[in-house]
Scaffold this motif. Sequence first.
Motif, short mmCIF file in Angstrom:
data_model
loop_
_atom_site.label_atom_id
_atom_site.label_comp_id
_atom_site.label_asym_id
_atom_site.label_seq_id
_atom_site.Cartn_x
_atom_site.Cartn_y
_atom_site.Cartn_z
N GLN A 233 -82.67 63.75 7.08
CA GLN A 233 -83.55 62.83 6.32
C GLN A 233 -83.92 63.39 4.94
N ALA A 234 -83.67 64.68 4.75
CA ALA A 234 -84.13 65.32 3.51
C ALA A 234 -83.31 64.86 2.31
N LYS A 235 -84.00 64.42 1.27
CA LYS A 235 -83.31 63.98 0.05
C LYS A 235 -83.46 64.98 -1.08
N GLN A 236 -84.60 65.69 -1.09
CA GLN A 236 -84.80 66.71 -2.11
C GLN A 236 -85.23 68.00 -1.43
N VAL A 237 -84.72 69.10 -1.95
CA VAL A 237 -84.96 70.38 -1.30
C VAL A 237 -85.23 71.44 -2.36
N GLU A 238 -86.03 72.44 -2.00
CA GLU A 238 -86.19 73.64 -2.84
C GLU A 238 -85.76 74.85 -2.01
N LEU A 239 -85.03 75.76 -2.65
CA LEU A 239 -84.41 76.87 -1.93
C LEU A 239 -84.94 78.20 -2.45
N PHE A 240 -85.04 79.16 -1.53
CA PHE A 240 -85.51 80.49 -1.90
C PHE A 240 -84.68 81.55 -1.18
N GLU A 241 -84.48 82.66 -1.87
CA GLU A 241 -83.76 83.80 -1.29
C GLU A 241 -84.75 84.95 -1.11
N ILE A 242 -84.60 85.69 -0.01
CA ILE A 242 -85.50 86.81 0.24
C ILE A 242 -85.04 88.02 -0.57
N CYS A 243 -85.96 88.58 -1.35
CA CYS A 243 -85.69 89.78 -2.15
C CYS A 243 -85.69 91.00 -1.22
N GLU A 244 -84.87 91.98 -1.54
CA GLU A 244 -84.77 93.18 -0.70
C GLU A 244 -86.00 94.09 -0.82
N TYR A 245 -86.81 93.87 -1.84
CA TYR A 245 -88.01 94.67 -2.02
C TYR A 245 -89.19 93.92 -1.45
N GLY A 246 -90.26 94.64 -1.12
CA GLY A 246 -91.41 94.00 -0.50
C GLY A 246 -91.18 93.85 1.00
N GLN A 248 -90.05 92.60 4.47
CA GLN A 248 -88.87 91.87 4.93
C GLN A 248 -89.27 91.03 6.15
N PRO A 249 -89.39 89.73 5.97
CA PRO A 249 -89.93 88.90 7.05
C PRO A 249 -88.85 88.54 8.09
N SER A 250 -89.27 88.44 9.35
CA SER A 250 -88.41 87.86 10.39
C SER A 250 -88.44 86.34 10.23
N ASP A 251 -87.59 85.63 10.96
CA ASP A 251 -87.63 84.16 10.94
C ASP A 251 -89.01 83.66 11.36
N GLU A 252 -89.57 84.33 12.35
CA GLU A 252 -90.92 83.96 12.82
C GLU A 252 -91.95 84.16 11.70
N GLY A 253 -91.79 85.28 10.98
CA GLY A 253 -92.69 85.57 9.87
C GLY A 253 -92.57 84.52 8.78
N ILE A 254 -91.36 84.06 8.52
CA ILE A 254 -91.17 83.01 7.51
C ILE A 254 -91.84 81.71 7.97
N ARG A 255 -91.71 81.40 9.23
CA ARG A 255 -92.36 80.18 9.74
C ARG A 255 -93.89 80.27 9.64
N ARG A 256 -94.41 81.49 9.79
CA ARG A 256 -95.85 81.67 9.67
C ARG A 256 -96.29 81.48 8.21
#
Length: 263
Positions: A233-246, A248-256
Amino acid sequence: MIGAHPDDCDIKGGGTAALFAEMGHQVKFISVTNGDAGHMEQGGGILAKRRTAEAKEAGRRLGIEYEVLDHHDGELLATLPIRLEIIRKIRDWNADVVISHRPNDYHPDHRYTAILVQDAAYMVGVPNIAPDTKSLEKNPVFLYFQDNFQKPYPFRADIAVDVTAVFDKKIYAMDAHESQFYEWLPWIGRYQEEVPKGKEERLVWLKSKRFGQVTDAAKASLDKWYGSQKSSQAKQVELFEICEYGTQPSDEGIRRLFPMLKK
Ligand SMILES: [Zn+2]
């Protein structure tokens, strides 16, 4: 979100910011330069003031804070004083997530903003650096805005945020940057004659331009975070890449951190 110019955060993350704001989270955009060069007729202090006012209005429309730092447009360098300034800004906000450019980019201001933020990524937790502000106990997650540059490596869509529901709000915020989207960018892009005169017509035109289309890479990431049924259903999206510094989140951390990502 930390962009080089007053409009970068809006283009790359305006929808995500609107979603966060609607959910009651605090979002801040920072432009590291004051935008005082990118125009074909105006320049200097008058342009910087105009750009700052436009940014404030865009922030109001998104329901977020918007700060424009007073560094010259087109002349930014990754200097120690500006690095310390960025460290203080991230600490003052007590940021959980910091999003900025990748360091490979056509525009030197984008590149040096990226370096400044990368250089701050570890130092925000070091108490003896900029000791007049309290260091962060928890290192933020650092992310990159999406771009199309291929060298030395192409952008990776680690996180995809479906911004379809707030796309009108994003465009309305971008519309506040009149000197950018209706004057400078059309002039330098040689499509000035396309820009409508009327306010409503301009909004429709701006919406019809290039922002946020769902590419194959975006679709794969949307599938992961939303499930394939919802993501279709998504028509517009914004994308982000995880930087190696700082952090490092797990998938669960990203959902939080991104509670709008729901299957
Ligand atoms: Zn820019």
